[in-house]
Design an enzyme around this catalytic site. Structure first.
Site, mmCIF file in Angstrom:
data_model
loop_
_atom_site.group_PDB
_atom_site.id
_atom_site.type_symbol
_atom_site.label_atom_id
_atom_site.label_comp_id
_atom_site.label_asym_id
_atom_site.label_seq_id
_atom_site.Cartn_x
_atom_site.Cartn_y
_atom_site.Cartn_z
ATOM 1 N N SER A 277 -3.256 -19.297 4.751
ATOM 2 C CA SER A 277 -4.701 -19.048 3.926
ATOM 3 C C SER A 277 -5.948 -19.326 4.770
ATOM 4 C CB SER A 277 -4.800 -20.193 2.501
ATOM 5 O OG SER A 277 -5.938 -20.168 2.018
ATOM 6 N N ARG A 316 5.321 30.781 -7.884
ATOM 7 C CA ARG A 316 4.675 29.963 -6.991
ATOM 8 C C ARG A 316 3.604 29.083 -7.782
ATOM 9 N NH1 ARG A 316 4.644 32.670 -2.813
ATOM 10 N NH2 ARG A 316 6.301 31.751 -2.251
#
Length: 451
Positions: A277, A316
């Site tokens: 930390s 498509r």
């Protein structure tokens, strides 16, 4: 993704497979295979295919990626400007051969096939990672098969289990992941070649023969019919990856909870600079779990995009197909990253057996209430036994004493069990059900798996 975060969430080999350079390399491979297949069938001259193949060897050195990127934004996909540059490269050697580059194909043929080639190579890495996780989980299941710990439901202490059983369950999940990958390969690793609308009309009566030769050149499966508008193959790949990531997320959730200060039963491997930390020197954070859980959080959102891309217009798609380009690479990278960090934890996890024993004992025997009830039930009936033990539990909690001390003074219990028998009933290792049989079954199932 920013390179600052890549080492936290991704795996470098899979990231490279989905890099810009690698994508273009796979597209070159697809174009060469197309020319070779067409020459084999007699659609284009063999001499042209040979020139294309030769020119492709140096194509990556000659392609201008900056121009390619700019042109892609105008063209709508990378294949159009890519083919233009590749044709120019071939033309430097043989103008006649350049006429046959990308013969009869459309942009999506090359992009979809390149994508499948990427998926094949990335799946090989992912499968190897899963196999490694599976192997080490099996090994750890053997090592800790008798290490008793508390099983938890709804985040509350429930009944005793063993750490080996938890690991065997993880191993079993990895086995299913391996089975899924293997089972889908022939379905999903399929070349795409259909031309403008899937009919390959430009190849006249040679379309099917070219498709077969094309797939063979690429060592992919040949499709019975074109699949450019049906995206279930892409979805199946992504879904399997999503399941794998979800499985690792479940494991990471477990081990991160076991790392909580008050639990402290299992820890990620220690290393300098790992899990600290910026303000609290005492912290040992589950950083691997954080990465895995972030992936398990992100992948479902990406999967939503993949699933939505299935609904395409006619021959498509407008936008759906394009969305895959953003989602699929990241799903692969996050999955591989999650597996890399899971393997690291499985290999180097630190087990605190003393704390496992402490946590079992912290309820003053309440976790053995079911064991007492089931031992007493044959004598006085299950419901009556439940009432007797429930009352004893309430007394133990109210008076802060061990449940065994309360139970040993209950008339219905004293009538059937002496002190020695009660001691045996209250041993957590005596109330593990068929856990060892389950572990044996998982280990036995693994014998037929190729390592």
């Amino acid at each position: 993704m920013s390179q600052l975060y890549a080492s936290l969430f991704y795996q470098k080999d899979v990231t490279e497979i989905f890099s810009d350079h690698a994508l273009v390399s796979y597209m070159v491979e697809a174009e060469v295979a197309l020319a070779q297949a067409q020459a084999e069938v007699g659609v284009i001259p063999q001499s042209a295919a040979t020139v294309i193949e030769h020119a492709a060897k140096t194509a990556l050195e000659k392609i201008d990626f900056e121009i390619l990127a700019t042109a892609t934004g105008l063209a709508g996909n990378i294949a159009i400007p890519f083919v233009k540059q590749l044709t120019a490269i071939v033309k430097e050697t043989d103008e006649d051969a350049a006429r046959y580059v990308h013969w009869g194909a459309t942009s999506q043929d090359i992009l979809d096939t390149a994508c499948i080639l990427q998926c094949r190579d990335a799946l090989d890495i992912v499968q190897n990672q899963v196999q490694q996780c599976y192997d080490i989980a099996l090994s750890q299941a053997r090592t800790y098969r008798h290490q008793v710990m508390i099983g938890r439901t709804w985040l509350q202490q429930a009944l005793p289990i063993t750490l080996g059983h938890k690991l065997a369950r993880w191993a079993s999940a990895f086995k299913r992941d391996l089975d899924r990958i293997e089972a889908m390969r022939t379905r999903v690793l399929v070349a795409q070649l259909g031309g403008a609308v899937g009919s390959l009309a430009s190849l006249q009566d040679q379309g099917s023969a070219v498709v077969e030769a094309y797939a063979k050149q690429l060592k992919l499966c040949a499709a019975a019919c074109t699949w450019h508008g049906e995206r279930d193959r892409i979805v199946e790949i992504a879904s399997s990856l999503g399941i794998i990531t979800g499985n690792t997320g479940k494991m990471a959730r477990d081990w991160s909870l076991m790392m909580q200060t008050e639990i402290a039963e299992l820890f990620e491997p220690a290393a300098k600079g790992r899990g600290g930390s910026s303000t609290m020197p005492h912290k040992r954070n589950p950083v691997a779990a954080a990465s895995v859980l972030a992936a398990a959080n992100r992948v479902p959102a990406l999967m939503s995009s993949i699933y939505q891309s299935m609904v395409q217009e006619h021959e498509r798609s407008l936008g759906g197909w394009h969305a895959e380009w953003l989602s699929l690479p990241e799903i692969f990278q996050l999955t591989a990253g999650a597996l890399e960090r899971t393997l690291d934890v499985l290999q180097g996890m630190e087990v605190n057996a003393d704390n496992m024993h402490r946590n079992i004992e912290c309820t003053n025997g309440l976790i053995m209430a079911e064991a007492v009830m089931m031992a007493l039930a044959p004598h006085i009936g299950r419901l009556n036994a439940h009432h007797v033990v429930e009352a004893a539990c309430k007394k133990a909690v109210a008076e802060h004493i061990h449940l065994k001390d309360v139970i040993s003074n209950v008339n219905e219990v004293k009538q059937y069990f002496n002190a020695s028998q009660l001691d045996e009933i209250f041993k957590p290792e005596s109330y593990l059900g068929n856990i060892q049989n389950q572990i044996d079954a998982v280990l036995q199932d693994a014998k037929g798996v190729a390592k």
